[in-house]
Design a protein around this motif. Structure first.
Motif, PDB file in Angstrom:
ATOM      1  N   VAL A  16      -8.365   4.186  -9.044  1.00 34.02           N
ATOM      2  CA  VAL A  16      -8.957   2.853  -9.137  1.00 34.02           C
ATOM      3  C   VAL A  16      -8.369   2.139 -10.343  1.00 34.02           C
ATOM      4  CG1 VAL A  16     -11.086   1.527  -9.311  1.00 34.02           C
ATOM      5  CG2 VAL A  16     -11.086   3.740  -8.118  1.00 34.02           C
ATOM      6  N   PHE A  17      -7.701   1.028 -10.071  1.00 33.02           N
ATOM      7  CA  PHE A  17      -7.126   0.172 -11.106  1.00 33.02           C
ATOM      8  C   PHE A  17      -8.027  -1.055 -11.238  1.00 33.02           C
ATOM      9  CE2 PHE A  17      -3.694   2.539  -9.243  1.00 33.02           C
ATOM     10  CZ  PHE A  17      -2.803   2.793 -10.271  1.00 33.02           C
ATOM     11  N   THR A  18      -8.479  -1.357 -12.429  1.00 33.82           N
ATOM     12  CA  THR A  18      -9.261  -2.566 -12.680  1.00 33.82           C
ATOM     13  C   THR A  18      -8.378  -3.528 -13.467  1.00 33.82           C
ATOM     14  OG1 THR A  18     -11.324  -1.317 -12.706  1.00 33.82           O
ATOM     15  CG2 THR A  18     -11.364  -3.519 -13.691  1.00 33.82           C
ATOM     16  N   ALA A  19      -8.170  -4.701 -12.888  1.00 37.14           N
ATOM     17  CA  ALA A  19      -7.280  -5.685 -13.511  1.00 37.14           C
ATOM     18  C   ALA A  19      -7.895  -6.262 -14.781  1.00 37.14           C
ATOM     19  CB  ALA A  19      -6.974  -6.807 -12.529  1.00 37.14           C
ATOM     20  N   ALA A  20      -7.051  -6.471 -15.767  1.00 38.48           N
ATOM     21  CA  ALA A  20      -7.462  -7.215 -16.949  1.00 38.48           C
ATOM     22  C   ALA A  20      -7.760  -8.650 -16.509  1.00 38.48           C
ATOM     23  CB  ALA A  20      -6.348  -7.183 -18.004  1.00 38.48           C
ATOM     24  N   PRO A  21      -8.572  -9.382 -17.256  1.00 40.01           N
ATOM     25  CA  PRO A  21      -8.902 -10.757 -16.861  1.00 40.01           C
ATOM     26  C   PRO A  21      -7.649 -11.583 -16.563  1.00 40.01           C
ATOM     27  CG  PRO A  21     -10.281 -10.079 -18.692  1.00 40.01           C
ATOM     28  CD  PRO A  21      -9.249  -8.988 -18.488  1.00 40.01           C
ATOM     29  N   GLY A  22      -7.650 -12.188 -15.388  1.00 40.08           N
ATOM     30  CA  GLY A  22      -6.542 -13.052 -14.975  1.00 40.08           C
ATOM     31  C   GLY A  22      -5.283 -12.319 -14.540  1.00 40.08           C
ATOM     32  N   GLN A  23      -5.302 -10.993 -14.440  1.00 38.43           N
ATOM     33  CA  GLN A  23      -4.094 -10.226 -14.157  1.00 38.43           C
ATOM     34  C   GLN A  23      -4.068  -9.566 -12.772  1.00 38.43           C
ATOM     35  OE1 GLN A  23      -1.396 -10.238 -16.156  1.00 38.43           O
ATOM     36  NE2 GLN A  23      -2.567 -11.676 -17.372  1.00 38.43           N
ATOM     37  N   LEU A  24      -5.020  -9.894 -11.899  1.00 41.50           N
ATOM     38  CA  LEU A  24      -5.079  -9.223 -10.599  1.00 41.50           C
ATOM     39  C   LEU A  24      -3.801  -9.402  -9.794  1.00 41.50           C
ATOM     40  CD1 LEU A  24      -6.654  -7.522  -8.562  1.00 41.50           C
ATOM     41  CD2 LEU A  24      -7.648  -9.665  -7.687  1.00 41.50           C
ATOM     42  N   ASP A  25      -3.292 -10.607  -9.702  1.00 40.70           N
ATOM     43  CA  ASP A  25      -2.064 -10.828  -8.924  1.00 40.70           C
ATOM     44  C   ASP A  25      -0.881 -10.085  -9.528  1.00 40.70           C
ATOM     45  OD1 ASP A  25      -3.386 -12.414  -7.057  1.00 40.70           O
ATOM     46  OD2 ASP A  25      -2.857 -14.296  -8.070  1.00 40.70           O
ATOM     47  N   ALA A  26      -0.769 -10.096 -10.844  1.00 41.26           N
ATOM     48  CA  ALA A  26       0.331  -9.391 -11.510  1.00 41.26           C
ATOM     49  C   ALA A  26       0.203  -7.880 -11.316  1.00 41.26           C
ATOM     50  CB  ALA A  26       0.358  -9.734 -12.997  1.00 41.26           C
ATOM     51  N   LEU A  27      -1.017  -7.360 -11.390  1.00 42.12           N
ATOM     52  CA  LEU A  27      -1.231  -5.930 -11.166  1.00 42.12           C
ATOM     53  C   LEU A  27      -0.855  -5.555  -9.736  1.00 42.12           C
ATOM     54  CD1 LEU A  27      -2.264  -3.145 -12.034  1.00 42.12           C
ATOM     55  CD2 LEU A  27      -4.581  -3.928 -11.440  1.00 42.12           C
ATOM     56  N   ARG A  28      -1.303  -6.338  -8.773  1.00 44.36           N
ATOM     57  CA  ARG A  28      -0.966  -6.088  -7.370  1.00 44.36           C
ATOM     58  C   ARG A  28       0.558  -6.074  -7.187  1.00 44.36           C
ATOM     59  NH1 ARG A  28      -3.104 -10.289  -5.315  1.00 44.36           N
ATOM     60  NH2 ARG A  28      -5.210  -9.456  -5.124  1.00 44.36           N
ATOM     61  N   SER A  29       1.249  -7.046  -7.757  1.00 38.94           N
ATOM     62  CA  SER A  29       2.712  -7.110  -7.638  1.00 38.94           C
ATOM     63  C   SER A  29       3.388  -5.903  -8.270  1.00 38.94           C
ATOM     64  CB  SER A  29       3.241  -8.396  -8.280  1.00 38.94           C
ATOM     65  OG  SER A  29       2.794  -9.523  -7.565  1.00 38.94           O
ATOM     66  N   ALA A  30       2.891  -5.471  -9.422  1.00 35.02           N
ATOM     67  CA  ALA A  30       3.464  -4.312 -10.103  1.00 35.02           C
ATOM     68  C   ALA A  30       3.304  -3.057  -9.256  1.00 35.02           C
ATOM     69  CB  ALA A  30       2.805  -4.128 -11.468  1.00 35.02           C
ATOM     70  N   LEU A  31       2.122  -2.869  -8.665  1.00 35.14           N
ATOM     71  CA  LEU A  31       1.903  -1.694  -7.820  1.00 35.14           C
ATOM     72  C   LEU A  31       2.779  -1.737  -6.574  1.00 35.14           C
ATOM     73  CD1 LEU A  31      -1.972  -1.435  -8.183  1.00 35.14           C
ATOM     74  CD2 LEU A  31      -0.259   0.101  -9.183  1.00 35.14           C
ATOM     75  N   VAL A  32       2.895  -2.905  -5.969  1.00 42.71           N
ATOM     76  CA  VAL A  32       3.752  -3.050  -4.785  1.00 42.71           C
ATOM     77  C   VAL A  32       5.198  -2.682  -5.135  1.00 42.71           C
ATOM     78  CG1 VAL A  32       4.763  -4.758  -3.205  1.00 42.71           C
ATOM     79  CG2 VAL A  32       2.287  -4.706  -3.564  1.00 42.71           C
ATOM     80  N   GLU A  33       5.648  -3.092  -6.301  1.00 46.36           N
ATOM     81  CA  GLU A  33       7.012  -2.767  -6.733  1.00 46.36           C
ATOM     82  C   GLU A  33       7.211  -1.269  -6.948  1.00 46.36           C
ATOM     83  OE1 GLU A  33      10.024  -3.648 -10.472  1.00 46.36           O
ATOM     84  OE2 GLU A  33       8.529  -5.173  -9.946  1.00 46.36           O
ATOM     85  N   ALA A  34       6.183  -0.591  -7.434  1.00 46.80           N
ATOM     86  CA  ALA A  34       6.296   0.828  -7.767  1.00 46.80           C
ATOM     87  C   ALA A  34       6.233   1.746  -6.552  1.00 46.80           C
ATOM     88  CB  ALA A  34       5.186   1.213  -8.750  1.00 46.80           C
ATOM     89  N   ILE A  35       5.594   1.328  -5.494  1.00 47.77           N
ATOM     90  CA  ILE A  35       5.311   2.212  -4.363  1.00 47.77           C
ATOM     91  C   ILE A  35       6.545   2.761  -3.648  1.00 47.77           C
ATOM     92  CG2 ILE A  35       4.318   2.201  -2.027  1.00 47.77           C
ATOM     93  CD1 ILE A  35       1.877   0.830  -3.227  1.00 47.77           C
ATOM     94  N   PRO A  36       7.584   1.995  -3.374  1.00 47.60           N
ATOM     95  CA  PRO A  36       8.721   2.565  -2.624  1.00 47.60           C
ATOM     96  C   PRO A  36       9.309   3.833  -3.247  1.00 47.60           C
ATOM     97  CG  PRO A  36       8.882   0.192  -2.634  1.00 47.60           C
ATOM     98  CD  PRO A  36       7.750   0.554  -3.578  1.00 47.60           C
ATOM     99  N   ALA A  37       9.377   3.913  -4.560  1.00 44.30           N
ATOM    100  CA  ALA A  37       9.915   5.120  -5.208  1.00 44.30           C
ATOM    101  C   ALA A  37       9.026   6.323  -4.944  1.00 44.30           C
ATOM    102  CB  ALA A  37      10.072   4.893  -6.707  1.00 44.30           C
ATOM    103  N   VAL A  38       7.715   6.115  -4.907  1.00 44.03           N
ATOM    104  CA  VAL A  38       6.793   7.213  -4.637  1.00 44.03           C
ATOM    105  C   VAL A  38       6.930   7.679  -3.198  1.00 44.03           C
ATOM    106  CG1 VAL A  38       4.378   7.931  -4.600  1.00 44.03           C
ATOM    107  CG2 VAL A  38       5.205   6.407  -6.408  1.00 44.03           C
ATOM    108  N   HIS A  39       7.108   6.747  -2.281  1.00 41.71           N
ATOM    109  CA  HIS A  39       7.263   7.112  -0.871  1.00 41.71           C
ATOM    110  C   HIS A  39       8.461   8.024  -0.643  1.00 41.71           C
ATOM    111  CE1 HIS A  39       4.735   3.558   0.876  1.00 41.71           C
ATOM    112  NE2 HIS A  39       3.996   4.487   0.302  1.00 41.71           N
ATOM    113  N   GLU A  40       9.418   7.992  -1.531  1.00 40.02           N
ATOM    114  CA  GLU A  40      10.610   8.838  -1.419  1.00 40.02           C
ATOM    115  C   GLU A  40      10.390  10.250  -1.973  1.00 40.02           C
ATOM    116  OE1 GLU A  40      13.436   7.998   0.171  1.00 40.02           O
ATOM    117  OE2 GLU A  40      12.414   6.132   0.702  1.00 40.02           O
ATOM    118  N   GLU A  41       9.295  10.470  -2.678  1.00 44.38           N
ATOM    119  CA  GLU A  41       9.058  11.763  -3.317  1.00 44.38           C
ATOM    120  C   GLU A  41       8.663  12.832  -2.295  1.00 44.38           C
ATOM    121  OE1 GLU A  41       7.611  11.104  -7.778  1.00 44.38           O
ATOM    122  OE2 GLU A  41       6.137  10.477  -6.298  1.00 44.38           O
ATOM    123  N   GLU A  42       9.122  14.045  -2.558  1.00 43.93           N
ATOM    124  CA  GLU A  42       8.752  15.173  -1.720  1.00 43.93           C
ATOM    125  C   GLU A  42       7.235  15.370  -1.762  1.00 43.93           C
ATOM    126  OE1 GLU A  42       9.600  19.969  -1.207  1.00 43.93           O
ATOM    127  OE2 GLU A  42      10.487  18.893  -2.897  1.00 43.93           O
ATOM    128  N   GLY A  43       6.644  15.565  -0.585  1.00 46.42           N
ATOM    129  CA  GLY A  43       5.222  15.847  -0.495  1.00 46.42           C
ATOM    130  C   GLY A  43       4.330  14.639  -0.312  1.00 46.42           C
TER     131      GLY A  43
END
Length: 111
Positions: A16-43
């Motif tokens: 569970v990630f709780t966005a800092a005030p006013g940062q929800l869109d930026a947090l969502r974008s950061a997570l979206v950017e990070a996910i493809p690398a995880v999808h490539e990980e074994e397991g």
């Protein structure tokens, strides 16, 4: 994190990630950017994010084993995720590591 799962058992994680005030869109974008690398990980069987109330984003994960989840936790994809989300959360990410309890049908009773 410690696991209650047997070494050959899948592991489900809810983070569970709780966005800092006013940062929800930026947090969502950061997570979206990070996910493809995880999808490539074994397991990695599932690594998905969902909007929730109160400026929170829930991440649902499923891994083939606790050992591969542990490797993920200390790997470059998580380091990158932490870098991308720095300053965007209101506090530490809450992480729950879960073990399945089979119930009902195999298709509907297990994640």
């Amino acid at each position: 994190m410690t696991s209650t799962a047997a070494p050959d058992e899948t592991v489900v994680v809810v983070a569970v990630f709780t966005a800092a005030p006013g940062q929800l869109d930026a947090l969502r974008s950061a997570l979206v950017e990070a996910i493809p690398a995880v999808h490539e990980e074994e397991g990695c069987l599932l690594y998905a994010i969902h909007d929730a109330p109160d400026d929170q984003i829930y991440m649902l994960e499923k891994w083939t084993s606790a050992a591969l989840l542990d490797a993920h936790g200390s790997g470059p994809a998580v380091a990158r995720l932490q870098e991308l989300t720095a300053g965007l959360t209101a506090g530490p990410t809450q992480v729950l590591r879960l073990s399945p309890i089979p119930a009902g049908t195999a298709e509907q009773g297990l994640l």
